[in-house]
Design an enzyme around this catalytic site. Structure first.
Site, PDB file in Angstrom:
ATOM      1  CB  CYS A 187      -1.106  -0.041   1.289  1.00 30.00           C
ATOM      2  SG  CYS A 187      -2.265  -1.231   1.389  1.00 30.00           S
TER       3      CYS A 187
ATOM      4  CG  HIS B 174      15.973   1.366   0.829  1.00 31.97           C
ATOM      5  ND1 HIS B 174      15.435   2.255   1.343  1.00 31.97           N
ATOM      6  CD2 HIS B 174      15.102   0.666  -0.043  1.00 31.97           C
ATOM      7  CE1 HIS B 174      14.211   2.327   0.914  1.00 31.97           C
ATOM      8  NE2 HIS B 174      13.997   1.359   0.199  1.00 31.97           N
TER       9      HIS B 174
END
Length: 458
Positions: free
Chosen positions: A51, A105
């Site tokens: 999302c 990351h």
């Protein structure tokens, strides 16, 4: 190491109306992965779509200096096609990371250090699903596969060694907290959950046992009934959604619909029946369930996932110490992974040196056994061969260890390999990680599924 890269967008760089372009095409995910893997610029790929983020983890093919640029361009084209826009339209929202920054990351994303709600557990499962899909499609190899699997170790350590996940740990729980801030005690108000999936279930758990105060509407009535029963609420058929809006005070929407299930016209009709009572929508779905134009109606307010950032930021203040501990875990695991990855650069030189040394020594032994020592029996011959193998191992132990230790410093490692090749007249070495893998045993390839707790073997 420098060939690993990440390209994507998230809640930090793209508003919900951009992110929902990707979420609206969930059925296309396997095709997107197939398109990425078909690009010759990408040696390994993993596609993550949630999302709040859409990212491609990749290992660029070719020379690092030019291969990365070509890989980035290829990924941009595929993502733009997926979203139905041009690469230039998408460019302002994209970020790219490579080398150590990319690995860091990947670790931080998997450990929920880059999530809108820090510590939320859903992202780990989402990355595992993406990992399993990439394994099934054959798009993961040695370098990126090990990186992602190491990220699972980071996430597990963060969960077990810190309290980062304490308190509000999902968008659903943040949404419920916002509802409580609006009304104070929710016991005297009606909360309508539109949708009965995982996010609605999380919201229901955050609300607790609410008696008649919690109502659930869902396209599949049986699912609405199951959720309502679990929290002491009441289920409503989907056909009665508009009627349910008339009696609600707070509406939390989280369906997987690709279009607005609550329109401006519907809310206009509801407003007349409500006779001026204020209505709050908390839309945590991506794509959004509530038409943004609803927010412009009198006494009606709409909050979407991006509007929850303030509540998320306040919750973060109390967990800064845990964030620091988690970042320390990331840094330690990153250092270990970088050391391993850089050792791949010297591995071909180590293999070539050992092969040449063994060939020379065993060649001399064979000539001696065929001449002056031809009278020796099988037992003595085997003993001499074993002695020669031991000599090779002992002779090359120090240079092998120092080569691998020097791999932490990329420039120093490259200089050592050049010197070794020159001094021992070694054959041409593999120039890429893929060529190195081709000369390595198959058991070095990543093969565990994401639910396997063991790390990929060294």
């Amino acid at each position: 190491m420098t060939s690993i890269l990440v390209l994507g967008l998230s809640h930090r760089t793209a508003p919900v109306d951009v992110r929902e372009r990707f979420a609206a095409n969930g059925d296309a995910l396997p095709q997107v992965l197939a398109r990425l893997s078909a690009r010759p610029e990408l040696r390994e790929t993993l596609f993550l779509s949630t999302c709040n983020r859409v990212e491609v983890f990749s290992n660029a093919a070719g020379d690092p200096s030019t291969g990365r640029k070509r890989a980035i361009a290829a990924i941009r084209e595929v993502l733009a096609e997926y979203a139905g826009v041009t690469p230039s339209d998408l460019a302002p929202y994209l970020y790219e990371k490579h080398g150590e920054d990319a690995v860091r990351h990947i670790f931080r994303v998997t450990a929920s250090l880059d999530s809108m709600v820090l510590g939320e557990p859903q992202i780990l499962g989402q990355v595992k699903d993406a990992y399993d899909a990439a394994l099934a499609a054959g798009t993961l190899g040695h370098l990126l596969g090990r990186c992602v699997h190491r990220a699972f170790t980071v996430a597990k350590r963060v969960r077990s060694e810190t309290a980062l996940g304490a308190g509000l740990v999902s968008i659903s729980s943040v949404a419920v907290d916002l509802a409580r801030r609006i009304f104070g005690d929710l016991a005297g108000h009606t909360v309508l959950l539109v949708g009965a999936g995982e996010m609605a279930e999380a919201a229901a758990k955050s609300l607790g046992k609410g008696g008649k105060g919690i109502r659930v509407a869902n396209r599949t009535l049986a699912n609405a009934q199951a959720l309502a029963t679990s929290v002491g609420g009441t289920a409503a058929p989907w056909s009665a959604l508009e009627e349910e809006l008339v009696g609600a005070d707070v509406v939390v929407t989280s369906t997987g619909a690709t279009n607005y299930v609550i329109t401006a016209d519907m809310v206009k009709r509801v407003r007349r029946a409500r006779k001026g009572r204020t209505l709050f929508f908390i839309d945590i779905a991506v794509p959004r369930n509530v038409d943004p134009n609803v927010h412009g109606l009198d006494n009606v307010y709409v909050f979407n996932v991006d509007d929850l950032q303030e509540q998320v930021a306040e919750g973060l203040k109390s967990r800064q110490k845990e964030v620091s501990l988690a970042e320390g875990i990331v840094n330690g695991e990153l250092s270990d992974y970088v050391t391993w990855a850089r050792s791949l650069d010297v591995q071909p030189a180590v293999v070539a040196l050992r092969a040449k040394t063994r060939a020379v020594l065993l060649g001399e032994l064979e000539r001696t056994l065929a001449g002056r020592l031809k009278h020796l029996g099988e037992g003595d011959r085997a003993a001499l061969e074993q002695m020669m193998e031991s000599a090779v191992n002992k002779l090359l132990h120090a240079p092998t260890t120092r080569l691998k230790a020097g791999a932490v410093n990329g420039a120093e490692s490259e200089e050592h390999v050049k010197t070794l090749k020159h001094l021992f007249d070694l054959p041409e070495l593999p120039r890429t990680a893929e060529e190195t893998r081709a000369r390595m045993p198959r058991e070095h390839e990543p093969h565990q599924r994401a639910d396997d707790d063991e790390r990929i073997p060294h």
